[in-house]
Motif scaffolding. Structure first.
Motif, PDB file in Angstrom:
ATOM      1  N   THR A  22     -17.590  54.309 -11.060  1.00  0.00           N
ATOM      2  CA  THR A  22     -17.993  53.268 -12.007  1.00  0.00           C
ATOM      3  C   THR A  22     -18.102  51.918 -11.314  1.00  0.00           C
ATOM      4  N   ILE A  23     -17.114  51.568 -10.522  1.00  0.00           N
ATOM      5  CA  ILE A  23     -17.048  50.247  -9.903  1.00  0.00           C
ATOM      6  C   ILE A  23     -18.175  50.019  -8.899  1.00  0.00           C
ATOM      7  N   VAL A  24     -18.489  51.017  -8.076  1.00  0.00           N
ATOM      8  CA  VAL A  24     -19.493  50.798  -7.032  1.00  0.00           C
ATOM      9  C   VAL A  24     -20.913  50.710  -7.577  1.00  0.00           C
ATOM     10  N   LYS A  25     -21.120  51.017  -8.834  1.00  0.00           N
ATOM     11  CA  LYS A  25     -22.443  50.874  -9.443  1.00  0.00           C
ATOM     12  C   LYS A  25     -22.779  49.409  -9.712  1.00  0.00           C
ATOM     13  N   THR A  26     -21.757  48.551  -9.725  1.00  0.00           N
ATOM     14  CA  THR A  26     -21.934  47.131  -9.995  1.00  0.00           C
ATOM     15  C   THR A  26     -22.054  46.378  -8.677  1.00  0.00           C
ATOM     16  N   LYS A  27     -23.077  45.528  -8.562  1.00  0.00           N
ATOM     17  CA  LYS A  27     -23.250  44.750  -7.336  1.00  0.00           C
ATOM     18  C   LYS A  27     -22.069  43.800  -7.151  1.00  0.00           C
ATOM     19  N   PRO A  28     -21.607  43.650  -5.910  1.00  0.00           N
ATOM     20  CA  PRO A  28     -20.507  42.716  -5.650  1.00  0.00           C
ATOM     21  C   PRO A  28     -20.903  41.276  -5.958  1.00  0.00           C
ATOM     22  N   GLY A  29     -19.900  40.464  -6.268  1.00  0.00           N
ATOM     23  CA  GLY A  29     -20.146  39.060  -6.558  1.00  0.00           C
ATOM     24  C   GLY A  29     -19.129  38.163  -5.888  1.00  0.00           C
ATOM     25  N   LEU A  30     -19.397  36.890  -5.934  1.00  0.00           N
ATOM     26  CA  LEU A  30     -18.481  35.903  -5.356  1.00  0.00           C
ATOM     27  C   LEU A  30     -17.274  35.667  -6.247  1.00  0.00           C
ATOM     28  N   THR A  31     -17.451  35.876  -7.531  1.00  0.00           N
ATOM     29  CA  THR A  31     -16.347  35.778  -8.480  1.00  0.00           C
ATOM     30  C   THR A  31     -16.533  36.889  -9.502  1.00  0.00           C
ATOM     31  N   GLY A  32     -15.470  37.202 -10.197  1.00  0.00           N
ATOM     32  CA  GLY A  32     -15.567  38.280 -11.164  1.00  0.00           C
ATOM     33  C   GLY A  32     -14.385  38.329 -12.109  1.00  0.00           C
ATOM     34  N   TYR A  33     -14.370  39.368 -12.912  1.00  0.00           N
ATOM     35  CA  TYR A  33     -13.354  39.536 -13.955  1.00  0.00           C
ATOM     36  C   TYR A  33     -11.945  39.592 -13.368  1.00  0.00           C
ATOM     37  N   TRP A  34     -11.781  40.262 -12.237  1.00  0.00           N
ATOM     38  CA  TRP A  34     -10.464  40.360 -11.597  1.00  0.00           C
ATOM     39  C   TRP A  34     -10.006  38.985 -11.105  1.00  0.00           C
ATOM     40  N   GLN A  35     -10.912  38.201 -10.526  1.00  0.00           N
ATOM     41  CA  GLN A  35     -10.531  36.894  -9.982  1.00  0.00           C
ATOM     42  C   GLN A  35     -10.032  35.940 -11.054  1.00  0.00           C
ATOM     43  N   VAL A  36     -10.552  36.047 -12.260  1.00  0.00           N
ATOM     44  CA  VAL A  36     -10.135  35.118 -13.311  1.00  0.00           C
ATOM     45  C   VAL A  36      -9.046  35.700 -14.209  1.00  0.00           C
ATOM     46  N   ASN A  37      -8.583  36.890 -13.873  1.00  0.00           N
ATOM     47  CA  ASN A  37      -7.534  37.540 -14.665  1.00  0.00           C
ATOM     48  C   ASN A  37      -6.358  37.983 -13.806  1.00  0.00           C
ATOM     49  N   GLY A  38      -5.945  37.126 -12.898  1.00  0.00           N
ATOM     50  CA  GLY A  38      -4.726  37.408 -12.156  1.00  0.00           C
ATOM     51  C   GLY A  38      -4.865  37.504 -10.662  1.00  0.00           C
ATOM     52  N   ARG A  39      -5.988  37.957 -10.176  1.00  0.00           N
ATOM     53  CA  ARG A  39      -6.249  38.091  -8.746  1.00  0.00           C
ATOM     54  C   ARG A  39      -5.060  38.680  -7.998  1.00  0.00           C
ATOM     55  N   SER A  40      -4.436  37.941  -7.085  1.00  0.00           N
ATOM     56  CA  SER A  40      -3.365  38.503  -6.257  1.00  0.00           C
ATOM     57  C   SER A  40      -2.072  38.744  -7.029  1.00  0.00           C
ATOM     58  N   GLU A  41      -2.013  38.308  -8.286  1.00  0.00           N
ATOM     59  CA  GLU A  41      -0.828  38.568  -9.110  1.00  0.00           C
ATOM     60  C   GLU A  41      -0.899  39.945  -9.787  1.00  0.00           C
ATOM     61  N   THR A  42      -1.989  40.680  -9.550  1.00  0.00           N
ATOM     62  CA  THR A  42      -2.154  41.997 -10.166  1.00  0.00           C
ATOM     63  C   THR A  42      -1.946  43.088  -9.127  1.00  0.00           C
ATOM     64  N   THR A  49      -8.603  48.614 -13.033  1.00  0.00           N
ATOM     65  CA  THR A  49      -8.835  48.607 -14.482  1.00  0.00           C
ATOM     66  C   THR A  49      -9.708  47.423 -14.885  1.00  0.00           C
ATOM     67  N   LEU A  50      -9.415  46.237 -14.357  1.00  0.00           N
ATOM     68  CA  LEU A  50     -10.193  45.043 -14.677  1.00  0.00           C
ATOM     69  C   LEU A  50     -11.641  45.182 -14.201  1.00  0.00           C
ATOM     70  N   GLU A  51     -11.819  45.680 -12.990  1.00  0.00           N
ATOM     71  CA  GLU A  51     -13.173  45.776 -12.454  1.00  0.00           C
ATOM     72  C   GLU A  51     -13.960  46.905 -13.119  1.00  0.00           C
ATOM     73  N   GLN A  52     -13.278  47.963 -13.516  1.00  0.00           N
ATOM     74  CA  GLN A  52     -13.974  49.007 -14.264  1.00  0.00           C
ATOM     75  C   GLN A  52     -14.420  48.466 -15.628  1.00  0.00           C
TER      76      GLN A  52
END
Length: 81
Positions: A22-42, A49-52
């Motif tokens: 599921t995840i690799v079907k989405t093109k990578p980005g400079l920012t994303g859902y994971w970065q704004v929802n905890g990043r290294s705190e997750t 789960t966030l990226e899916q």
């Protein structure tokens, strides 16, 4: 710059399990859902789960929310170690 999931290392593919397809079907980005929802705190599992979620629900509305939340996260240094 665009919004999407961050790229994974080749060695992480096996650890991604069922999330990988599921995840690799989405093109990578400079920012994303994971970065704004905890990043290294997750954990790695929480990141998956966030990226899916993003991969399954990507939309202009979600991208705009992420875009504006990115500035808040960067200014407050949230989730960075």
């Amino acid at each position: 710059g665009r919004i999407g999931n961050r790229p994974y290392l080749p060695r992480e593919k096996e650890d991604m399990g069922l999330y990988y397809n599921t995840i690799v079907k989405t093109k990578p980005g400079l920012t994303g859902y994971w970065q704004v929802n905890g990043r290294s705190e997750t954990s790695f599992g929480e990141r998956l789960t966030l990226e899916q979620y993003y991969s399954r629900h990507a939309s202009l509305k979600l991208d705009l929310k992420i875009f504006f939340k990115t500035f808040k996260v960067v200014l407050l240094h949230k989730g960075s170690k």
